[in-house]
Design a protein around this motif. Structure first.
Motif, PDB file in Angstrom:
ATOM      1  N   PHE A 176       0.842  -1.215   0.000  1.00 44.08           N
ATOM      2  CA  PHE A 176       0.000   0.000   0.000  1.00 44.08           C
ATOM      3  C   PHE A 176       0.865   1.248   0.000  1.00 44.08           C
ATOM      4  O   PHE A 176       0.620   2.205  -0.708  1.00 44.08           O
ATOM      5  CB  PHE A 176      -0.907   0.045   1.239  1.00 44.08           C
ATOM      6  N   ASP A 181      -2.224  -1.055  -5.279  1.00 45.84           N
ATOM      7  CA  ASP A 181      -3.444  -1.621  -4.732  1.00 45.84           C
ATOM      8  C   ASP A 181      -3.583  -3.031  -5.283  1.00 45.84           C
ATOM      9  O   ASP A 181      -3.711  -3.211  -6.490  1.00 45.84           O
ATOM     10  CB  ASP A 181      -4.647  -0.758  -5.142  1.00 45.84           C
ATOM     11  N   PRO A 182      -3.555  -4.050  -4.414  1.00 45.23           N
ATOM     12  CA  PRO A 182      -3.638  -5.430  -4.907  1.00 45.23           C
ATOM     13  C   PRO A 182      -4.825  -5.647  -5.839  1.00 45.23           C
ATOM     14  O   PRO A 182      -4.746  -6.426  -6.783  1.00 45.23           O
ATOM     15  CB  PRO A 182      -3.804  -6.251  -3.631  1.00 45.23           C
ATOM     16  N   PHE A 183      -5.901  -4.923  -5.594  1.00 42.24           N
ATOM     17  CA  PHE A 183      -7.090  -5.147  -6.414  1.00 42.24           C
ATOM     18  C   PHE A 183      -6.921  -4.648  -7.848  1.00 42.24           C
ATOM     19  O   PHE A 183      -7.601  -5.117  -8.746  1.00 42.24           O
ATOM     20  CB  PHE A 183      -8.322  -4.517  -5.752  1.00 42.24           C
ATOM     21  N   ARG A 187      -8.122  -6.594 -11.130  1.00 40.03           N
ATOM     22  CA  ARG A 187      -8.943  -5.987 -12.183  1.00 40.03           C
ATOM     23  C   ARG A 187      -8.253  -6.148 -13.528  1.00 40.03           C
ATOM     24  O   ARG A 187      -8.883  -6.405 -14.535  1.00 40.03           O
ATOM     25  CB  ARG A 187      -9.162  -4.508 -11.900  1.00 40.03           C
ATOM     26  N   LEU A 198     -12.236 -16.033  -6.833  1.00 36.91           N
ATOM     27  CA  LEU A 198     -11.177 -15.343  -6.111  1.00 36.91           C
ATOM     28  C   LEU A 198     -11.471 -15.396  -4.626  1.00 36.91           C
ATOM     29  O   LEU A 198     -12.602 -15.130  -4.202  1.00 36.91           O
ATOM     30  CB  LEU A 198     -11.090 -13.883  -6.573  1.00 36.91           C
ATOM     31  N   THR A 200     -10.138 -13.765  -1.169  1.00 35.95           N
ATOM     32  CA  THR A 200      -9.231 -12.800  -0.551  1.00 35.95           C
ATOM     33  C   THR A 200      -8.765 -13.378   0.780  1.00 35.95           C
ATOM     34  O   THR A 200      -9.590 -13.746   1.626  1.00 35.95           O
ATOM     35  CB  THR A 200      -9.953 -11.461  -0.325  1.00 35.95           C
ATOM     36  N   ILE A 205      -4.308 -10.629   8.786  1.00 31.21           N
ATOM     37  CA  ILE A 205      -4.547  -9.293   9.347  1.00 31.21           C
ATOM     38  C   ILE A 205      -4.476  -9.410  10.864  1.00 31.21           C
ATOM     39  O   ILE A 205      -5.232 -10.178  11.460  1.00 31.21           O
ATOM     40  CB  ILE A 205      -5.930  -8.740   8.932  1.00 31.21           C
ATOM     41  N   LEU A 218      -2.877  -8.520   2.880  1.00 31.62           N
ATOM     42  CA  LEU A 218      -3.797  -9.274   2.036  1.00 31.62           C
ATOM     43  C   LEU A 218      -3.098 -10.302   1.157  1.00 31.62           C
ATOM     44  O   LEU A 218      -1.896 -10.232   0.908  1.00 31.62           O
ATOM     45  CB  LEU A 218      -4.583  -8.315   1.142  1.00 31.62           C
TER      46      LEU A 218
ATOM     47  N   GLY C  50      -7.593  -1.278  -1.472  1.00 33.97           N
ATOM     48  CA  GLY C  50      -7.293  -2.468  -0.680  1.00 33.97           C
ATOM     49  C   GLY C  50      -7.078  -2.138   0.791  1.00 33.97           C
ATOM     50  O   GLY C  50      -7.514  -2.876   1.677  1.00 33.97           O
ATOM     51  N   LEU C  53     -10.450  -1.558   2.366  1.00 32.68           N
ATOM     52  CA  LEU C  53     -11.172  -2.811   2.559  1.00 32.68           C
ATOM     53  C   LEU C  53     -10.576  -3.587   3.739  1.00 32.68           C
ATOM     54  O   LEU C  53     -11.288  -4.128   4.584  1.00 32.68           O
ATOM     55  CB  LEU C  53     -11.092  -3.666   1.288  1.00 32.68           C
ATOM     56  N   GLN C  54      -9.253  -3.578   3.780  1.00 31.76           N
ATOM     57  CA  GLN C  54      -8.566  -4.290   4.847  1.00 31.76           C
ATOM     58  C   GLN C  54      -8.947  -3.722   6.213  1.00 31.76           C
ATOM     59  O   GLN C  54      -9.111  -4.449   7.198  1.00 31.76           O
ATOM     60  CB  GLN C  54      -7.061  -4.161   4.605  1.00 31.76           C
ATOM     61  N   VAL C  57     -12.212  -5.026   7.214  1.00 29.88           N
ATOM     62  CA  VAL C  57     -12.080  -6.404   7.712  1.00 29.88           C
ATOM     63  C   VAL C  57     -11.623  -6.382   9.169  1.00 29.88           C
ATOM     64  O   VAL C  57     -12.161  -7.082  10.030  1.00 29.88           O
ATOM     65  CB  VAL C  57     -11.085  -7.204   6.838  1.00 29.88           C
ATOM     66  N   GLU C  81     -18.611  -2.566  -5.488  1.00 29.94           N
ATOM     67  CA  GLU C  81     -17.801  -3.207  -6.527  1.00 29.94           C
ATOM     68  C   GLU C  81     -16.619  -3.948  -5.902  1.00 29.94           C
ATOM     69  O   GLU C  81     -16.310  -5.090  -6.256  1.00 29.94           O
ATOM     70  CB  GLU C  81     -17.310  -2.135  -7.515  1.00 29.94           C
ATOM     71  N   LEU C  82     -15.969  -3.291  -4.950  1.00 26.19           N
ATOM     72  CA  LEU C  82     -14.789  -3.917  -4.356  1.00 26.19           C
ATOM     73  C   LEU C  82     -15.161  -5.124  -3.498  1.00 26.19           C
ATOM     74  O   LEU C  82     -14.474  -6.143  -3.516  1.00 26.19           O
ATOM     75  CB  LEU C  82     -13.999  -2.892  -3.522  1.00 26.19           C
ATOM     76  N   LEU C  85     -15.752  -7.870  -5.877  1.00 21.59           N
ATOM     77  CA  LEU C  85     -14.510  -8.368  -6.452  1.00 21.59           C
ATOM     78  C   LEU C  85     -13.728  -9.218  -5.452  1.00 21.59           C
ATOM     79  O   LEU C  85     -13.162 -10.252  -5.797  1.00 21.59           O
ATOM     80  CB  LEU C  85     -13.658  -7.166  -6.909  1.00 21.59           C
ATOM     81  N   SER C  86     -13.715  -8.770  -4.215  1.00 23.55           N
ATOM     82  CA  SER C  86     -12.901  -9.462  -3.213  1.00 23.55           C
ATOM     83  C   SER C  86     -13.550 -10.750  -2.729  1.00 23.55           C
ATOM     84  O   SER C  86     -12.898 -11.572  -2.092  1.00 23.55           O
ATOM     85  CB  SER C  86     -12.676  -8.534  -2.014  1.00 23.55           C
ATOM     86  N   GLY C  87     -14.831 -10.876  -3.003  1.00 25.26           N
ATOM     87  CA  GLY C  87     -15.538 -12.050  -2.513  1.00 25.26           C
ATOM     88  C   GLY C  87     -15.740 -12.010  -1.003  1.00 25.26           C
ATOM     89  O   GLY C  87     -16.016 -13.018  -0.364  1.00 25.26           O
ATOM     90  N   LEU C  88     -15.595 -10.820  -0.410  1.00 25.83           N
ATOM     91  CA  LEU C  88     -15.677 -10.716   1.042  1.00 25.83           C
ATOM     92  C   LEU C  88     -17.067 -10.317   1.534  1.00 25.83           C
ATOM     93  O   LEU C  88     -17.266 -10.154   2.739  1.00 25.83           O
ATOM     94  CB  LEU C  88     -14.647  -9.698   1.557  1.00 25.83           C
ATOM     95  N   PHE C  91     -18.324 -12.469   4.085  1.00 25.16           N
ATOM     96  CA  PHE C  91     -17.642 -12.313   5.368  1.00 25.16           C
ATOM     97  C   PHE C  91     -18.290 -11.204   6.191  1.00 25.16           C
ATOM     98  O   PHE C  91     -18.494 -11.325   7.394  1.00 25.16           O
ATOM     99  CB  PHE C  91     -16.164 -11.985   5.120  1.00 25.16           C
TER     100      PHE C  91
END
Lengths: 722, 122, 109
Positions: A176, A181-183, A187, A198, A200, A205, A218, C50, C53-54, C57, C81-82, C85-88, C91
């Motif tokens: 970071f 950004d890993p995402f 993308r 996918l 995550t 963490i 991540l 990210g 998002l982290q 979490v 969207e995120l 995408l993250s599939g979270l 969670f």
């Protein structure tokens, strides 16, 4: 050619390239004298690689490929692996010329001809002799990921069922903070395939108290469907591969490869296995088998595989090497700073500015006159301040036009090199006074006469090596270009250590051509300067270089057009020196104002030596043509007589002693009016043929003052001497 | 939301081409012609990616990065350096300054586009 | 940034990114410590990455550890969207965008 690049962009590219090539040439021409000067070498390198870089952007492959080889050689020069010698310098000049040709092709929108192509191949072959290693065209692909087919997988030869790639990523803590950004990478994956599944990974963490929100914890497990090859997929992660764990397993990888993956990753095997199953990369059966092997005996794996299949290792360079390179980098940066403050200005704008400054000076002079007439102290003081400022503005404006002669001189490295080759003579060019400044207009116009003089010296002056040897001279001839300031002029000298001029030969030729009468008594200098007469050539055989019908008289005419003079000194057997004397600027001069009758004249201040009162008796000496000035015989002239001014003689005349070059003379005037800044306006047609008038200027009062052309005037005085 | 990219290069032709190419992909593009100019563009505007040449007059790319990293609003902005050499020393210096991504010239717009997309794809 | 309308209802405005996570971490934890139930309203989030998002979490994990409830509501499009995408999204277990709600409800309830 990249199709979507508009033409006008290409035009910019062409202009840029030409500028770079010019810089490159200048550096190339002096590099041999300074083979270890990092500034010069870097200048050459930088030009080459900028051209390569930009050409690459435009997809002009024939420039990229060619420049790349040259750049590789230059890189070695830069790092000190290869030392520049004359052979390499000559080759690089050819490279430069060839690049010029290629850029012309870009400009014209044509492809290189077969001939160009052949010389390209030849140059590349020659360049490659300096390189040990084969050349890699594009270094960006020169860092392939390490893809080693595992040799440890003899036993578990069976493959997993999935048709998809499996990508496993664990990002480094700094990701970071490094702005990644890993995402974004995820993308991007969608642009070359489809992300099937996918997961995550958030397992690492830490708890709130230990978690640094700017650190990245991540990871991803990705099942990915794509036709792309492995390199393409790997390249997506180029930006993070230094500090990330990356595993990329192709479709139908071996079960054992998944096993290695699980071993490499930080998470617990069970948890990871579940994720892989969830991704669809492994079937539950496959996972079970892997875990069973794992738990059991991994005899075939006794040396644990070096971090998996495709862990991309960061390749580090030894620290001392970096330090040395950084030091060099710093030097290069310092050089850059020096020329960083340059801006390019249209010469016309400068001229307009100088014109305005000229008008300002005239207007200022007008105010000065009024102030003096009104005798208002405040006004006089204010105008004095104004005058001082205007003078500074003038100086700054003029300084803008002044350029160093060095760049012009350096071009002769090329001329000398080419001509040496052509003539089979070895000649070294020595330059001095390169930092001497003179007006840009003068610099532009001096190139041709200088070229002629230089060629002439090499052709006729410097002897062939065996003759030199017989005369006890070093085989390598020396040609010197020097410049210096002298009494408001700039003097440029072209001298050689050649055979010098042959007086007898010149004289006989001059007589033959009817330039002088037979038996006429001439000084050595007069004889030498005969070569500046029209249609004079003494060379025994007309070579390719000189004797093209352009004689030294053309040189003289060109220089005279710049209000300059040229003369020549020579010592037989030892060499010759041609001396060109030019005014520093063509626009404004500091003048010394004098009055004769009602007329006002301006004498360029630089050449004024002194002013003396002319005693009545002095005029009697030497038929009114010479005066004894402290024991020195000084020719003099009354401006009143010269310009035919009919007015009453004043009681006490004054004489202004002027010097131009080696000549001194006295100009007798009625009154001395002091220093005056003068804008030179060219003399009109009326004054054509009047050698003693150099131009005119408008005084603050609106009156016109003539500017004396002292060299011209002195020429007249000299003529009258005899 | 369109991502904004600051593109820094002293070559006018490179700037022209890249602006066109990036704009076509839907990015907002801010151009700067050297490090100094670029620094003046870091005036609070949100910038998602900085792409900078290394060798530039007035202020070179590395110095620019060092300065940019001092600005709180840009300290995490990803920076891609364009360099004509894969010079280890320069990369080391750049790395220390905060550059993590390098693109070796000569590149063609698609290559850079890919890199840009990898970093800031929305 | 976070705009505390009520102590247990945080509206996050603007960026939920690397630039704001340090500040937001304290806000989130503070909100969790003083409330049994904390609602994070993300409808005004213009940008999330990210790091953002982290942080969400982490907040969720902290809530679980503290035996409290964290609700994430009003996902702005970029957040949705995120998460997708993250599939979270599973969670977090929060109902997502309105348009997806009917479909998601079936899955979640």
């Amino acid at each position: 050619m990249t199709p979507d690049i508009p033409d006008e962009y290409l035009q910019t590219f062409v202009i840029e390239c030409r500028e770079l090539l010019e810089q490159m040439e200048q550096a190339l021409l002096i590099v041999e004298q300074h083979p270890e000067d990092p500034e010069i070498i870097n200048a050459i390198f930088r030009a080459a690689h900028t051209i390569k870089g930009t050409a690459g952007l435009f997809g002009i492959d024939y420039i990229v490929g060619f420049t790349h080889v040259a750049e590789s050689v230059l890189d070695c020069v830069r790092s000190g692996e290869i030392l520049i010698n004359s052979a390499l310098a000559a080759l690089l000049i050819e490279v430069h010329d060839h690049l010029g040709v290629l850029v012309n092709h870009v400009d014209e929108g044509t492809l290189p001809t077969d001939e160009v192509e052949r010389s390209r191949q030849r140059l590349i072959a020659q360049l490659k002799t300096y390189l040990d290693e084969p050349i890699v065209q594009n270094r960006s692909v020169d860092m392939p990921a390490i893809i080693s087919k595992s040799k440890l997988d003899k036993v578990q030869g069976d493959m997993v069922q999935t048709d998809y790639w499996h990508i496993s990523l664990r990002f480094g803590l700094e990701v970071f903070r490094n702005g990644m950004d890993p995402f974004s990478f995820v993308r991007y994956l969608s642009t070359i395939g489809q992300v099937i599944q996918l997961v995550t990974i958030i397992d690492t963490i830490p708890s709130a108290d230990k978690m640094d929100p700017e650190s990245c914890y991540l990871g991803f497990e990705i099942s990915f469907d794509s036709d792309a090859d492995k390199i393409t997929i790997e390249n997506i992660f180029n930006f993070v591969r230094d500090d990330c764990l990356i595993h990329i397993l192709p479709p139908h990888s071996k079960v054992s490869e998944y096993k290695h993956l699980i071993l490499d990753l930080p998470e617990q095997e069970m948890r990871l296995g579940e994720i892989l199953v969830k991704c669809g990369s492994l079937t539950p059966t496959e996972l079970e088998r892997i875990l069973r092997i794992q738990a059991g005996h991994d005899e075939e794996d006794s040396p644990r595989p070096a971090i998996g299949e495709v862990l991309l290792e960061q390749r580090m360079v030894a620290p001392p090497l970096i330090e040395a390179a950084l030091e060099r980098q710093k030097q290069i940066k310092d050089t850059k700073k020096a020329d960083a403050n340059l801006i390019r200005v249209d010469a016309d704008k400068l001229d307009a500015l100088i014109n305005l400054v000229g008008e300002l000076i005239i207007a200022g002079a007008g105010i000065n006159l009024i102030a003096k007439r009104e005798k208002t102290a405040d006004l006089i003081q204010s105008t004095a301040t104004l005058s001082r400022l205007v003078e500074e503005v003038r100086n700054s404006a003029l300084a803008l036009r002044m350029v160093q002669i060095g760049a012009t001189f350096n071009r002769f490295q090329r001329v000398v090199r080419d001509v040496s080759k052509e003539l089979g003579k070895e000649v070294e060019l020595v330059i001095s006074g390169a930092e001497t400044e003179l007006d840009k207009t003068v610099v532009e116009k001096i190139g041709d006469p200088l070229t002629h003089l230089v060629r002439n010296s090499m052709d006729h002056g410097i002897e062939s090596a065996d003759v030199r040897f017989a005369r006890g001279k070093p085989a390598k001839g020396t040609l010197q270009l020097s410049a210096y300031h002298d009494a408001g002029s700039i003097v440029i000298e072209v001298s050689d250590d050649g055979g010098g001029l042959n007086k007898a030969k010149i004289l006989s030729k001059a007589v033959e051509r009817g330039l002088v009468a037979e038996g006429e008594n001439l000084t050595d200098k007069e004889i030498y300067n005969l070569i500046f007469q029209a249609g004079f050539s003494t060379a025994d055989n007309v070579s390719n270089l000189s004797g093209r019908g352009v004689g030294m008289d053309v040189v003289r005419r060109n220089i005279q057009a710049l209000r300059g003079t040229v003369d020549l000194d020579s010592v037989e057997g030892q060499g010759s020196t041609v001396r060109i004397r030019l005014p520093l600027t063509l626009a404004i001069i500091d003048g010394f104002m004098v009055g004769v009758g009602n007329a006002t004249y301006v004498i360029p201040l630089d050449i004024v030596v002194e002013c003396i009162e002319l005693k009545a008796w002095a005029s009697d000496e030497g038929d009114g043509k010479y005066i004894n000035l402290r024991g020195e015989v000084l020719p003099y002239r009354r401006l009143r007589d010269h310009f035919g001014i009919k007015s009453e003689m004043v009681q006490r005349e004054n004489m202004v002693v002027v010097r131009y070059g080696e000549h001194k003379a006295g100009l007798v005037v009625d009154k001395l009016m002091g220093e005056f800044q003068t804008v030179i306006k060219p003399p009109g047609k009326l004054f054509q043929g009047e050698k003693s008038i150099g131009g005119f200027t408008i005084l603050g009062s609106g009156e016109v003052a003539l500017i004396l052309d002292v060299p011209g005037l002195m020429g007249l005085i000299e003529q009258e001497k005899t | 939301m369109a991502k904004t990219i600051l593109f820094v290069d002293d070559s006018a032709s490179v700037r022209q081409v890249m602006k066109t190419a990036l704009a076509r992909e839907g990015y907002e593009v801010i151009l700067a012609e050297d490090g100094k100019d670029a620094l003046s563009k870091l005036n609070g505007t949100k910038i998602h990616l900085i792409i900078s040449d290394v060798n530039m007059p007035n202020m070179d790319g590395i110095t620019f990065v060092k300065e940019a990293k001092k600005l709180p609003a840009y300290k995490f902005t990803p920076i891609v350096m364009l360099t004509t050499e894969s010079n280890a020393a320069k990369m080391a210096e750049g790395k220390a300054a905060g550059v993590k991504a390098w693109i070796v010239k000569p590149f063609q717009p698609p290559q850079l586009m890919a890199a840009v997309a990898q970093l800031v794809m929305a | 940034m976070a705009n505390e309308q009520q102590n247990n209802h945080l509206v996050i405005e603007g960026e939920l990114t690397i630039y704001t996570v340090t500040e937001l971490k304290d806000k989130f934890l503070g909100g969790l410590l003083t409330n049994d139930e904390l609602e994070l309203n993300l409808s005004e989030v213009s940008e999330i990455d990210g790091a953002g998002l982290q942080l969400l979490v982490m907040a969720k994990q902290s809530a679980i550890a503290l035996n409290k409830t964290l609700l994430i509501t009003g996902h702005s499009p970029v957040v949705a969207e995120l998460l997708d995408l993250s599939g979270l999204s599973v969670f977090f277990g929060d109902p997502l965008l309105m348009v997806h709600q009917s479909k998601l409800k079936g899955e979640l309830l």
